[in-house]
Design a protein around this motif. Structure first.
Motif, mmCIF file in Angstrom:
data_model
loop_
_atom_site.group_PDB
_atom_site.id
_atom_site.type_symbol
_atom_site.label_atom_id
_atom_site.label_comp_id
_atom_site.label_asym_id
_atom_site.label_seq_id
_atom_site.Cartn_x
_atom_site.Cartn_y
_atom_site.Cartn_z
ATOM 1 N N TRP A 126 1.000 -1.038 -0.021
ATOM 2 C CA TRP A 126 0.163 0.050 0.007
ATOM 3 C C TRP A 126 1.011 1.340 -0.115
ATOM 4 C CZ3 TRP A 126 -5.160 0.215 -0.662
ATOM 5 C CH2 TRP A 126 -5.776 -1.176 -0.202
ATOM 6 N N TYR A 127 0.590 2.148 -0.737
ATOM 7 C CA TYR A 127 1.109 3.469 -0.755
ATOM 8 C C TYR A 127 0.023 4.363 -0.533
ATOM 9 C CZ TYR A 127 5.187 1.454 -3.148
ATOM 10 O OH TYR A 127 6.529 0.437 -3.517
ATOM 11 N N TYR A 150 -3.319 3.736 -2.419
ATOM 12 C CA TYR A 150 -3.317 2.959 -3.507
ATOM 13 C C TYR A 150 -2.768 1.617 -3.283
ATOM 14 C CZ TYR A 150 -3.357 7.540 -5.866
ATOM 15 O OH TYR A 150 -4.212 8.655 -6.488
ATOM 16 N N CYS A 151 -3.196 0.781 -3.942
ATOM 17 C CA CYS A 151 -2.815 -1.034 -3.777
ATOM 18 C C CYS A 151 -1.813 -1.045 -4.811
ATOM 19 C CB CYS A 151 -4.109 -1.770 -3.926
ATOM 20 S SG CYS A 151 -3.595 -3.395 -3.858
ATOM 21 N N ASN A 152 -0.927 -1.917 -4.723
ATOM 22 C CA ASN A 152 0.202 -2.326 -5.586
ATOM 23 C C ASN A 152 0.591 -3.814 -5.422
ATOM 24 O OD1 ASN A 152 3.693 -2.421 -5.450
ATOM 25 N ND2 ASN A 152 2.683 -1.569 -7.297
ATOM 26 N N ASP A 179 4.708 -3.745 -12.124
ATOM 27 C CA ASP A 179 3.873 -3.116 -11.032
ATOM 28 C C ASP A 179 2.408 -2.599 -11.884
ATOM 29 O OD1 ASP A 179 6.610 -1.749 -10.334
ATOM 30 O OD2 ASP A 179 5.436 -1.729 -8.874
ATOM 31 N N TYR A 180 1.357 -3.263 -10.885
ATOM 32 C CA TYR A 180 0.121 -2.859 -11.129
ATOM 33 C C TYR A 180 -0.413 -2.095 -9.977
ATOM 34 C CZ TYR A 180 0.540 -6.719 -14.232
ATOM 35 O OH TYR A 180 1.069 -7.518 -15.400
ATOM 36 N N TRP A 181 -1.312 -1.050 -10.184
ATOM 37 C CA TRP A 181 -1.945 -0.164 -9.368
ATOM 38 C C TRP A 181 -3.486 -0.008 -9.095
ATOM 39 C CZ3 TRP A 181 1.500 2.273 -6.121
ATOM 40 C CH2 TRP A 181 2.848 2.079 -6.304
#
Length: 120
Positions: free
Chosen positions: A36-37, A94-96, A108-110
């Motif tokens: 998580w960002y 944001y989920c990563n 990477d997927y966001w």
């Protein structure tokens, strides 16, 4: 097409708790790490918490002891349990997901981002 769907955001009072979830769908089969960002207005996106496929965790210093990241055994859902929330935790989260590749850091997927607001 890989899609990440986030849920669980909202408005909470200082000291309260919130649970964020992120579910991945589509053709992602080898996950290197998830995390998580967050990004506040006018600020740079920063790492909040991450967990690797080997179950190693990494937390921002500001959330240690308050937030916990976990994964389901299926490896396609990541949860961020947020306790003792503070106004400075207010941000879009944001989920990563990072997909493993043979060479390199990964793909990477966001998620789209979900609002967390901590205010009295």
């Amino acid at each position: 097409q890989v899609q990440l769907v986030e849920s669980g955001g909202g408005l909470v009072q200082p000291g309260g708790s919130l649970r964020l979830s992120c579910a991945a769908s589509g053709g992602i089969f080898s996950i290197k790490s998830v995390g998580w960002y967050r990004q506040a207005p006018g600020k740079q996106r920063e790492l909040v918490a991450a967990i690797t496929s080997g179950a190693s965790t990494n937390y921002a210093e500001s959330v240690k002891g308050r937030f916990t990241i976990s994964r389901e055994s299926a490896k396609k859902t990541v949860v961020l349990q947020m306790n003792s929330l503070k106004p400075e935790d207010t941000a879009v989260y944001y989920c990563n997901f990072v997909e493993r590749v043979l060479i390199g850091p990964g793909i990477d997927y966001w998620g789209q981002g979900i609002q967390v607001t901590v205010s009295s």
